[in-house]
Design an enzyme around this catalytic site. Structure first.
Site, PDB file in Angstrom:
ATOM      1  N   ASP A  48       0.825  -1.210   0.000  1.00 48.83           N
ATOM      2  CA  ASP A  48       0.000   0.000   0.000  1.00 48.83           C
ATOM      3  C   ASP A  48       0.859   1.260   0.000  1.00 48.83           C
ATOM      4  O   ASP A  48       1.924   1.295   0.636  1.00 48.83           O
ATOM      5  CB  ASP A  48      -0.900   0.030   1.236  1.00 48.83           C
ATOM      6  CG  ASP A  48      -2.086  -0.910   1.120  1.00 48.83           C
ATOM      7  OD1 ASP A  48      -2.305  -1.456   0.029  1.00 48.83           O
ATOM      8  OD2 ASP A  48      -2.788  -1.095   2.129  1.00 48.83           O
ATOM      9  N   TYR A  86       5.520  -8.251   9.212  1.00 49.16           N
ATOM     10  CA  TYR A  86       5.220  -6.821   9.317  1.00 49.16           C
ATOM     11  C   TYR A  86       5.436  -6.290  10.725  1.00 49.16           C
ATOM     12  O   TYR A  86       5.261  -7.016  11.708  1.00 49.16           O
ATOM     13  CB  TYR A  86       3.751  -6.549   8.946  1.00 49.16           C
ATOM     14  CG  TYR A  86       3.375  -6.872   7.530  1.00 49.16           C
ATOM     15  CD1 TYR A  86       3.571  -5.953   6.504  1.00 49.16           C
ATOM     16  CD2 TYR A  86       2.802  -8.100   7.212  1.00 49.16           C
ATOM     17  CE1 TYR A  86       3.210  -6.238   5.207  1.00 49.16           C
ATOM     18  CE2 TYR A  86       2.442  -8.398   5.902  1.00 49.16           C
ATOM     19  CZ  TYR A  86       2.649  -7.470   4.907  1.00 49.16           C
ATOM     20  OH  TYR A  86       2.293  -7.761   3.623  1.00 49.16           O
ATOM     21  N   ASP A 129      -7.712   2.697   7.783  1.00 54.92           N
ATOM     22  CA  ASP A 129      -6.398   3.278   8.043  1.00 54.92           C
ATOM     23  C   ASP A 129      -6.553   4.766   8.335  1.00 54.92           C
ATOM     24  O   ASP A 129      -7.674   5.274   8.448  1.00 54.92           O
ATOM     25  CB  ASP A 129      -5.417   3.010   6.889  1.00 54.92           C
ATOM     26  CG  ASP A 129      -5.863   3.628   5.568  1.00 54.92           C
ATOM     27  OD1 ASP A 129      -6.747   4.509   5.574  1.00 54.92           O
ATOM     28  OD2 ASP A 129      -5.329   3.234   4.518  1.00 54.92           O
ATOM     29  N   ARG A 163      -4.858  -3.941   7.852  1.00 56.49           N
ATOM     30  CA  ARG A 163      -5.925  -2.973   8.102  1.00 56.49           C
ATOM     31  C   ARG A 163      -7.167  -3.664   8.670  1.00 56.49           C
ATOM     32  O   ARG A 163      -7.832  -3.135   9.570  1.00 56.49           O
ATOM     33  CB  ARG A 163      -6.284  -2.237   6.816  1.00 56.49           C
ATOM     34  CG  ARG A 163      -5.268  -1.182   6.404  1.00 56.49           C
ATOM     35  CD  ARG A 163      -5.687  -0.466   5.152  1.00 56.49           C
ATOM     36  NE  ARG A 163      -5.573  -1.303   3.963  1.00 56.49           N
ATOM     37  CZ  ARG A 163      -6.461  -1.351   2.981  1.00 56.49           C
ATOM     38  NH1 ARG A 163      -7.572  -0.633   3.058  1.00 56.49           N
ATOM     39  NH2 ARG A 163      -6.266  -2.111   1.924  1.00 56.49           N
TER      40      ARG A 163
END
Length: 223
Positions: free
Chosen positions: A38, A66, A80, A172
């Site tokens: 993203d 992550y 987000d 998300r």
């Protein structure tokens, strides 16, 4: 020029923009990437150059790692920080024990509903394109696997997490669902991909180095 290059993408640009920058430096070689990150996220993007583009089907990127920060107490329509706020709550009283209890529900194989703003297609159209037109399509949950999920910091309203997950897992959506479980709302504040399969961002070239050093640094770091 042929091979694989690891690039550390900053926030604010797309994975396709990384491809464009590399392509300008290695023309006429073909350039592609193994999976999008993203624009709001940073971290590892695996770039394929020349004959390296033929290796796509053979690379093992089934697991992604992550570092993410969840903002509890606020939910948005995009899940987000860039979206419209649709719910707020007070997370100040949430304890580490409560967080750990919620995290336990998301370890292993889970059913996850993708965000409305995602690149998944519905009847041939990307969901984010439909969402921008006000069409919020209900998607069925998908099976994903979270191999490990730990929190490294809790400074209300920000919760720092580390996650190792299967390809196709949405950070998300995790932030959104955790916020709902804790009854205060939640969204993703920041996301950084630190590894994709066996490939780590520690071995990546930062995008700024491509701008200053150019094709030389690509040649030095090309696999």
């Amino acid at each position: 020029m042929h091979g694989i290059l690891f690039v550390d993408k900053p926030e604010g640009i797309t994975s396709n923009e990384v491809v464009r920058i590399v392509k300008q430096l290695v023309r006429p070689a073909k350039v592609g990437h193994t999976g999008t990150l993203d624009p709001a996220a940073s971290g590892l993007v695996v770039i394929l150059i020349g004959a390296g583009t033929r290796t796509l089907d053979y690379l093992d990127e089934t697991r992604k790692k992550y570092e993410l920060v969840v903002r509890l107490g606020e939910e948005t329509d995009t899940d987000d920080r860039d979206g419209k706020v649709v719910r707020t709550g007070d997370p100040s009283g949430i304890t580490s024990a409560q967080i750990e209890e919620v995290l336990a529900h998301y370890r292993g194989v889970i059913d996850q509903v993708p965000p409305h703003y995602s690149a998944i297609k519905k009847d041939g159209v990307r969901l984010y394109k439909l969402a921008r037109k006000g069409v919020l399509t209900d998607m069925p949950p998908r099976k994903v696997e979270i191999f490990s999920l730990t929190f490294s910091g809790w400074d209300p309203p920000l919760l720092a997490l580390e996650m190792l997950c299967s390809k196709g897992t949405y950070a998300r959506a995790l932030a959104r669902d955790m916020g709902r479980d804790l009854d205060v709302g939640g969204r993703l504040q920041s996301l950084r991909r630190t590894a994709s399969g066996p490939y780590e961002v520690a071995n990546a070239v930062h995008i700024s180095e491509l701008s200053t050093t150019g094709v030389e640094i690509i040649a030095e770091n090309l696999i």
